[in-house]
Structures are given as structure tokens and as C-alpha cells.
Motif scaffolding. Sequence first.
Motif, PDB file in Angstrom:
ATOM      1  N   PHE A 207      21.782  29.635  84.593  1.00  0.00           N
ATOM      2  CA  PHE A 207      22.069  29.901  83.183  1.00  0.00           C
ATOM      3  C   PHE A 207      21.048  29.164  82.336  1.00  0.00           C
ATOM      4  CE2 PHE A 207      24.004  29.172  79.040  1.00  0.00           C
ATOM      5  CZ  PHE A 207      24.481  30.438  78.737  1.00  0.00           C
ATOM      6  N   LYS A 208      20.435  29.883  81.408  1.00  0.00           N
ATOM      7  CA  LYS A 208      19.319  29.336  80.620  1.00  0.00           C
ATOM      8  C   LYS A 208      19.769  29.006  79.205  1.00  0.00           C
ATOM      9  CE  LYS A 208      16.012  31.949  79.067  1.00  0.00           C
ATOM     10  NZ  LYS A 208      14.825  32.823  78.887  1.00  0.00           N
ATOM     11  N   ALA A 209      20.366  27.821  79.028  1.00  0.00           N
ATOM     12  CA  ALA A 209      20.722  27.375  77.677  1.00  0.00           C
ATOM     13  C   ALA A 209      19.442  27.036  76.917  1.00  0.00           C
ATOM     14  CB  ALA A 209      21.634  26.156  77.743  1.00  0.00           C
ATOM     15  N   SER A 210      19.457  27.228  75.610  1.00  0.00           N
ATOM     16  CA  SER A 210      18.264  26.997  74.798  1.00  0.00           C
ATOM     17  C   SER A 210      17.984  25.497  74.636  1.00  0.00           C
ATOM     18  CB  SER A 210      18.435  27.642  73.421  1.00  0.00           C
ATOM     19  OG  SER A 210      17.368  27.265  72.560  1.00  0.00           O
ATOM     20  N   ILE A 211      16.884  25.032  75.193  1.00  0.00           N
ATOM     21  CA  ILE A 211      16.512  23.623  75.081  1.00  0.00           C
ATOM     22  C   ILE A 211      16.103  23.307  73.643  1.00  0.00           C
ATOM     23  CG2 ILE A 211      14.944  21.816  75.912  1.00  0.00           C
ATOM     24  CD1 ILE A 211      14.779  23.292  78.561  1.00  0.00           C
ATOM     25  N   HIS A 212      15.502  24.270  72.966  1.00  0.00           N
ATOM     26  CA  HIS A 212      15.161  24.077  71.555  1.00  0.00           C
ATOM     27  C   HIS A 212      16.415  23.760  70.733  1.00  0.00           C
ATOM     28  CE1 HIS A 212      11.214  25.830  72.440  1.00  0.00           C
ATOM     29  NE2 HIS A 212      10.827  25.445  71.232  1.00  0.00           N
ATOM     30  N   MET A 213      17.486  24.531  70.961  1.00  0.00           N
ATOM     31  CA  MET A 213      18.712  24.328  70.199  1.00  0.00           C
ATOM     32  C   MET A 213      19.431  23.050  70.633  1.00  0.00           C
ATOM     33  SD  MET A 213      18.387  26.709  68.123  1.00  0.00           S
ATOM     34  CE  MET A 213      19.850  26.321  67.187  1.00  0.00           C
ATOM     35  N   ILE A 214      19.343  22.708  71.901  1.00  0.00           N
ATOM     36  CA  ILE A 214      19.927  21.451  72.385  1.00  0.00           C
ATOM     37  C   ILE A 214      19.299  20.280  71.645  1.00  0.00           C
ATOM     38  CG2 ILE A 214      20.062  19.864  74.362  1.00  0.00           C
ATOM     39  CD1 ILE A 214      20.277  22.336  76.171  1.00  0.00           C
ATOM     40  N   SER A 215      17.982  20.286  71.567  1.00  0.00           N
ATOM     41  CA  SER A 215      17.273  19.151  70.967  1.00  0.00           C
ATOM     42  C   SER A 215      17.509  19.052  69.469  1.00  0.00           C
ATOM     43  CB  SER A 215      15.772  19.243  71.268  1.00  0.00           C
ATOM     44  OG  SER A 215      15.220  20.441  70.734  1.00  0.00           O
ATOM     45  N   VAL A 216      17.398  20.167  68.742  1.00  0.00           N
ATOM     46  CA  VAL A 216      17.533  20.098  67.282  1.00  0.00           C
ATOM     47  C   VAL A 216      18.974  19.810  66.868  1.00  0.00           C
ATOM     48  CG1 VAL A 216      17.919  22.573  66.853  1.00  0.00           C
ATOM     49  CG2 VAL A 216      16.803  21.169  65.115  1.00  0.00           C
ATOM     50  N   SER A 217      19.953  20.364  67.587  1.00  0.00           N
ATOM     51  CA  SER A 217      21.348  20.107  67.222  1.00  0.00           C
ATOM     52  C   SER A 217      21.755  18.678  67.558  1.00  0.00           C
ATOM     53  CB  SER A 217      22.282  21.099  67.918  1.00  0.00           C
ATOM     54  OG  SER A 217      22.209  20.976  69.331  1.00  0.00           O
ATOM     55  N   GLY A 218      21.192  18.113  68.644  1.00  0.00           N
ATOM     56  CA  GLY A 218      21.463  16.719  68.977  1.00  0.00           C
ATOM     57  C   GLY A 218      20.937  15.775  67.914  1.00  0.00           C
ATOM     58  N   VAL A 219      19.721  16.031  67.443  1.00  0.00           N
ATOM     59  CA  VAL A 219      19.128  15.203  66.386  1.00  0.00           C
ATOM     60  C   VAL A 219      19.901  15.381  65.078  1.00  0.00           C
ATOM     61  CG1 VAL A 219      17.069  14.879  64.954  1.00  0.00           C
ATOM     62  CG2 VAL A 219      16.836  15.157  67.419  1.00  0.00           C
ATOM     63  N   PHE A 220      20.285  16.608  64.777  1.00  0.00           N
ATOM     64  CA  PHE A 220      21.067  16.904  63.572  1.00  0.00           C
ATOM     65  C   PHE A 220      22.359  16.089  63.560  1.00  0.00           C
ATOM     66  CE2 PHE A 220      22.613  20.749  60.807  1.00  0.00           C
ATOM     67  CZ  PHE A 220      22.778  19.879  59.739  1.00  0.00           C
TER      68      PHE A 220
ATOM     69  N   GLY B 262      23.380  26.134  73.734  1.00  0.00           N
ATOM     70  CA  GLY B 262      22.406  25.091  73.445  1.00  0.00           C
ATOM     71  C   GLY B 262      22.876  24.168  72.330  1.00  0.00           C
ATOM     72  N   VAL B 263      23.406  24.763  71.256  1.00  0.00           N
ATOM     73  CA  VAL B 263      23.910  23.968  70.132  1.00  0.00           C
ATOM     74  C   VAL B 263      25.037  23.040  70.600  1.00  0.00           C
ATOM     75  CG1 VAL B 263      25.165  24.065  67.949  1.00  0.00           C
ATOM     76  CG2 VAL B 263      23.239  25.617  68.349  1.00  0.00           C
ATOM     77  N   LEU B 264      25.962  23.570  71.380  1.00  0.00           N
ATOM     78  CA  LEU B 264      27.107  22.781  71.852  1.00  0.00           C
ATOM     79  C   LEU B 264      26.679  21.666  72.798  1.00  0.00           C
ATOM     80  CD1 LEU B 264      29.714  25.641  72.452  1.00  0.00           C
ATOM     81  CD2 LEU B 264      29.616  24.044  70.540  1.00  0.00           C
ATOM     82  N   ILE B 265      25.742  21.963  73.687  1.00  0.00           N
ATOM     83  CA  ILE B 265      25.274  20.961  74.653  1.00  0.00           C
ATOM     84  C   ILE B 265      24.547  19.824  73.955  1.00  0.00           C
ATOM     85  CG2 ILE B 265      23.682  20.570  76.592  1.00  0.00           C
ATOM     86  CD1 ILE B 265      24.306  23.501  77.436  1.00  0.00           C
ATOM     87  N   GLY B 266      23.847  20.137  72.866  1.00  0.00           N
ATOM     88  CA  GLY B 266      23.150  19.093  72.128  1.00  0.00           C
ATOM     89  C   GLY B 266      24.059  18.301  71.217  1.00  0.00           C
ATOM     90  N   LEU B 267      25.004  18.976  70.598  1.00  0.00           N
ATOM     91  CA  LEU B 267      25.851  18.366  69.576  1.00  0.00           C
ATOM     92  C   LEU B 267      26.996  17.530  70.153  1.00  0.00           C
ATOM     93  CD1 LEU B 267      26.959  20.124  66.336  1.00  0.00           C
ATOM     94  CD2 LEU B 267      28.672  18.973  67.717  1.00  0.00           C
ATOM     95  N   ILE B 268      27.693  18.054  71.148  1.00  0.00           N
ATOM     96  CA  ILE B 268      28.914  17.413  71.646  1.00  0.00           C
ATOM     97  C   ILE B 268      28.691  16.005  72.202  1.00  0.00           C
ATOM     98  CG2 ILE B 268      30.754  17.561  73.388  1.00  0.00           C
ATOM     99  CD1 ILE B 268      30.802  20.592  72.884  1.00  0.00           C
ATOM    100  N   PRO B 269      27.664  15.759  73.046  1.00  0.00           N
ATOM    101  CA  PRO B 269      27.470  14.378  73.526  1.00  0.00           C
ATOM    102  C   PRO B 269      27.243  13.370  72.397  1.00  0.00           C
ATOM    103  CG  PRO B 269      26.242  15.899  74.893  1.00  0.00           C
ATOM    104  CD  PRO B 269      26.752  16.686  73.726  1.00  0.00           C
ATOM    105  N   GLN B 270      26.456  13.755  71.385  1.00  0.00           N
ATOM    106  CA  GLN B 270      26.218  12.854  70.254  1.00  0.00           C
ATOM    107  C   GLN B 270      27.515  12.598  69.487  1.00  0.00           C
ATOM    108  OE1 GLN B 270      23.411  11.285  69.797  1.00  0.00           O
ATOM    109  NE2 GLN B 270      22.243  12.428  71.316  1.00  0.00           N
ATOM    110  N   LEU B 271      28.342  13.608  69.379  1.00  0.00           N
ATOM    111  CA  LEU B 271      29.615  13.479  68.671  1.00  0.00           C
ATOM    112  C   LEU B 271      30.583  12.586  69.437  1.00  0.00           C
ATOM    113  CD1 LEU B 271      31.324  14.384  66.243  1.00  0.00           C
ATOM    114  CD2 LEU B 271      32.043  16.366  67.596  1.00  0.00           C
ATOM    115  N   LEU B 272      30.631  12.738  70.752  1.00  0.00           N
ATOM    116  CA  LEU B 272      31.563  11.951  71.566  1.00  0.00           C
ATOM    117  C   LEU B 272      31.132  10.496  71.695  1.00  0.00           C
ATOM    118  CD1 LEU B 272      32.356  14.476  74.454  1.00  0.00           C
ATOM    119  CD2 LEU B 272      33.759  13.933  72.453  1.00  0.00           C
TER     120      LEU B 272
END
Length: 201
Positions: free
Chosen positions: A126-139, A185-195
Motif C-alpha cells: 500500500f502506497k501512502a503519500s509520503i508528501h502528505m505524511i510529512s506536511v501534515s506531521g509538520v502542520f 498519508g494525512v492520518l499517518i503524519g498527523l496522528i503520531p504528532q497528536l498522540l
Amino acid sequence: MDRILKSISFIFHPLIMPLLGVLFYFSKSPRFIPYDIIQAKIISIFILTIILPVLLFFLLKTLGKANSIYLENTQERIYPLILNCVVILIVLQRILSPSQLIELYYFFVGILISSMTCLILAIFNFKASIHMISVSGVFMFFINLSIHFSINIMGTLALMSILTGAIATSRLHMKAHSYKELIFGVLIGLIPQLLLVRYWL
């Protein structure tokens, strides 16, 4: 427009996002941190998260393990993601300390969790978007910092919202990802930072 959308994916490559988070942190932190320490941390993280991965990519390309810097298929992603996890572990072990820079430490712990999740998904094709992982994590990290330091960064958050949308549009325009892969991608980047924010907020 085609050229602009393609350039967005290149300019805001996932490799630059951790450094962007570090620069933002040092620019907004109210704590007194000696300039020499700031400079040393930024240079070290720049070398480890940008220069080293680029060199490793060319090594993988030479060995036939990667064809494009965009890592277009899941098999191409496995080795770079493994190496990225190792690099982040080095940053956590050698560069950042929870006793000194706890916010950045957990920011990179979140990056590690996101990278490992993306790696596991790649192994299962499964190819989650690394671009979205990175930008949503920083956001999410920016939002956490604004609450933690009680600072008004609405302009920055608005800009990040636009940037996130632009990157998603770019990836769709290039047919690099489906809507599902972008959302994951958004969820994978955002959720760890949130938790992880509860450990330092």
C-alpha cells in the motif's frame, strides 16, 4: 499550471519537512538557547535528514533498488524507508535529548512512528503519500507549538493549510496517488504528532 503543480512536489519534498519543523521551533521558542547550540543542531539535522538521505538514494539507485526520487512504487520505498528510520534513530540518539529539547525530541519520535507505519504499509503493497505524511506531521507540530508556547501563528497555519492543499493537488495532478492514499498519508503524519503531544505539552 502543469509546471507549477509539478514543481510543488519537488520544492516541498518530504526530505525538507523535518528541517522546516526544526527551524520553526528555534524561531518561535521563548526559551534561551545559546546560538552555538542552535547552529550545531540545525547543521547536524540538515546533514542527517537531507544530505545523507540524498547520498543514500544515489547509492540505492546505483544498486538498482530505486529508480526515482519520488519512489513511485511500493517496492522502491522499502529500502529508503528502512534507511530513513535508521537516520531518525540516529537523530534521536545523538542530536536531540528529551531533557534539553523535549518538543523536538517528540517531533522526531512522531516522524519515526510515521516512517515505520509507511514502511509496514509498503511491505503490504500500500502506497501512502509520503508528501502528505510529512506536511501534515509538520502542520500538527506547528499547531502543538502554538498551544504550548501560547503564540499566535494564524498566518503560518493558514499558509500551511494552503501548502497542504497545494501538495495534495500536485500529487493528484501527477497521478502519483489516489484520494485514499492521500488521506492515509494525512492520518499517518498527523496522528503520531497528536498522540505524542501529551508528553510535552
